[in-house]
Design a protein around this motif. Structure first.
Motif, short mmCIF file in Angstrom:
data_model
loop_
_atom_site.label_atom_id
_atom_site.label_comp_id
_atom_site.label_asym_id
_atom_site.label_seq_id
_atom_site.Cartn_x
_atom_site.Cartn_y
_atom_site.Cartn_z
N GLY A 144 0.74 -1.18 0.12
CA GLY A 144 0.09 0.09 -0.08
C GLY A 144 0.96 1.26 0.03
O GLY A 144 0.15 2.28 0.16
N CYS A 145 2.27 1.35 0.06
CA CYS A 145 2.89 2.46 -0.18
C CYS A 145 3.14 3.12 -1.34
O CYS A 145 3.56 4.15 -1.57
CB CYS A 145 4.45 2.06 0.64
N GLY A 146 2.55 2.39 -2.48
CA GLY A 146 2.35 3.16 -3.75
C GLY A 146 3.49 2.63 -4.91
O GLY A 146 3.84 3.29 -5.84
N LYS A 147 4.15 1.40 -4.55
CA LYS A 147 5.22 1.07 -5.44
C LYS A 147 4.65 0.82 -6.88
O LYS A 147 5.30 1.49 -7.96
CB LYS A 147 5.80 -0.24 -4.96
N THR A 148 3.52 0.23 -7.19
CA THR A 148 2.80 -0.09 -8.37
C THR A 148 2.61 1.44 -8.81
O THR A 148 2.72 1.73 -10.24
CB THR A 148 1.93 -1.13 -8.40
N THR A 149 1.82 2.16 -8.26
CA THR A 149 1.45 3.32 -8.51
C THR A 149 2.71 4.36 -9.20
O THR A 149 2.64 4.97 -10.09
CB THR A 149 0.88 4.31 -7.51
N LEU A 150 3.67 4.36 -8.35
CA LEU A 150 4.93 4.89 -8.76
C LEU A 150 5.55 4.33 -10.42
O LEU A 150 5.76 5.13 -10.97
CB LEU A 150 6.05 4.80 -7.70
N LEU A 151 5.35 3.13 -10.45
CA LEU A 151 5.93 2.54 -11.44
C LEU A 151 4.93 2.94 -12.77
O LEU A 151 5.46 3.23 -13.79
CB LEU A 151 5.85 1.21 -11.59
N ARG A 152 3.75 2.92 -12.48
CA ARG A 152 2.97 3.25 -13.54
C ARG A 152 2.60 5.04 -13.91
O ARG A 152 2.77 5.36 -15.02
CB ARG A 152 1.43 2.89 -13.24
N LEU A 205 1.37 5.84 -17.83
CA LEU A 205 0.08 5.37 -17.48
C LEU A 205 -1.02 6.09 -16.62
O LEU A 205 -2.11 6.18 -16.82
CB LEU A 205 0.00 3.70 -17.14
N LEU A 206 -0.20 6.75 -15.67
CA LEU A 206 -0.97 7.53 -14.66
C LEU A 206 -0.46 8.94 -14.53
O LEU A 206 0.75 9.12 -14.69
CB LEU A 206 -0.83 6.94 -13.23
N PRO A 207 -1.25 9.87 -14.38
CA PRO A 207 -0.54 11.23 -14.16
C PRO A 207 -0.02 11.48 -12.80
O PRO A 207 -0.84 10.86 -11.95
CB PRO A 207 -1.55 12.09 -14.66
N HIS A 208 1.10 12.14 -12.86
CA HIS A 208 1.53 12.71 -11.43
C HIS A 208 1.16 14.04 -11.13
O HIS A 208 0.92 14.63 -12.01
CB HIS A 208 3.06 12.33 -11.36
N ASP A 209 1.14 14.24 -9.80
CA ASP A 209 0.72 15.47 -9.39
C ASP A 209 1.59 16.62 -9.10
O ASP A 209 1.50 17.79 -8.92
CB ASP A 209 -0.21 15.41 -8.12
N MET A 269 9.49 -3.29 -14.42
CA MET A 269 8.99 -4.67 -13.97
C MET A 269 8.16 -4.64 -12.58
O MET A 269 8.54 -4.18 -11.70
CB MET A 269 10.14 -5.60 -13.94
N ASP A 270 6.87 -4.81 -12.72
CA ASP A 270 6.14 -4.76 -11.68
C ASP A 270 5.61 -6.22 -11.06
O ASP A 270 4.81 -6.75 -11.52
CB ASP A 270 4.76 -4.11 -12.00
N ILE A 288 13.91 -0.72 -13.70
CA ILE A 288 13.29 -0.56 -12.30
C ILE A 288 12.24 -1.68 -12.04
O ILE A 288 11.50 -2.10 -12.92
CB ILE A 288 12.35 0.68 -12.19
N PHE A 289 12.89 -2.50 -10.88
CA PHE A 289 12.16 -3.86 -10.42
C PHE A 289 11.44 -3.55 -9.17
O PHE A 289 12.20 -3.30 -8.17
CB PHE A 289 13.19 -4.72 -10.41
N VAL A 290 10.15 -3.49 -9.02
CA VAL A 290 9.34 -3.44 -8.02
C VAL A 290 9.09 -5.01 -7.51
O VAL A 290 8.60 -5.78 -8.08
CB VAL A 290 7.78 -2.90 -8.33
#
Length: 254
Positions: free
Chosen positions: A36-44, A49-53, A151-152, A182-184
């Protein structure tokens, strides 16, 4: 590749903030952190694939605001098209990039062979084991010859034996065709085995708590797992990470 001051939120929930790191052209950076710390969100976010703020992501001289040609991702659950063969799955990224037919016909067999799937070009995903499917996903990402490979949790969906095989296959492939990676992963052992550096994310919102240099001899082999320095580094990452993970088990959501 450069990440500067990266931040991401979903409404009132701030996922991470002030993420800063670089990845060298021939470097593997592993990222670990509590669930839940955001590893996959960071990778995306890095993949576009996801906008950052907040902050910026740069691959070479190109700022990432959407998916770009120089970045490819390997997903946890393979991400293959079930109606396409191995050959067509591997060719997909090249076709999307507008590669000419002759280039596709040259590259696809090359990368299918690189990941150990030669002879299975006509197989469909349902006919293959999880390990074979992940090899196919890796070949598809590598075929576009990215500057940065993301790599997620790529080996999380396979059994322990297959996971170990794929870890050392990835080492072999990287040795043959080194690229920034980058390997999560949730596996501390995997992070230390594969990474040249390990970034530990902690906190709510998460940020980089520590970056640990993995000074193990190359190439990494099964003997690496028995190296005294491997045990020392594994314990260092474990102690850094698990203290927060234990505390997080007993935090009530507000």
């Amino acid at each position: 590749m450069r990440v500067r001051g990266l931040g991401k939120r979903y409404g009132a929930l701030e996922v991470f903030r002030n993420i800063d790191f670089d990845v060298g052209a021939r470097e593997i950076v592993a990222i670990v952190g509590p669930s839940g710390c955001g590893k996959t969100t960071l990778l995306r976010c890095i993949d576009g694939l996801l906008p950052h703020d907040a902050g910026e992501i740069w691959v070479g001289d190109q700022r990432v605001t959407e998916p770009i040609a120089g970045v490819a991702m390997v997903f946890q659950h393979f991400g293959l098209f079930p109606w396409k063969t191995v050959y067509e799955n591997v060719a997909y990224g090249l076709r999307m990039a507008g590669a000419p037919k002759a280039e596709i016909e040259r590259k696809v067999p090359e990368f299918v062979k690189l990941v150990g799937l030669a002879g299975f070009e006509k197989a469909f995903p349902y006919q293959m084991s999880g390990g074979m499917q992940q090899r196919c996903g890796l070949a598809r990402a590598l075929a576009v010859e990215p500057n940065v490979l993301l790599m997620d949790e790529p080996f999380a969906a396979v059994d322990a034996q297959t996971r170990e095989i794929l870890q050392f296959e990835l080492v072999r492939i990287w040795e043959e065709r080194p690229t920034a990676m980058i390997f999560v992963t949730h596996s501390i052992e995997e992070a230390v085995l594969l990474g040249h550096r390990v970034i530990v994310l902690k906190g709510r919102p998460s940020s980089i708590h520590e970056t640990i240099t993995i000074d193990l001899p190359s190439p990494r082999t099964r003997d690496t797992l028995r190296h005294p320095r491997f045990a020392e580094l594994r314990e260092r990452v474990w102690n850094t990470l698990m203290r927060e993970a234990r505390e997080a088990e007993f935090v009530l959501e507000r």
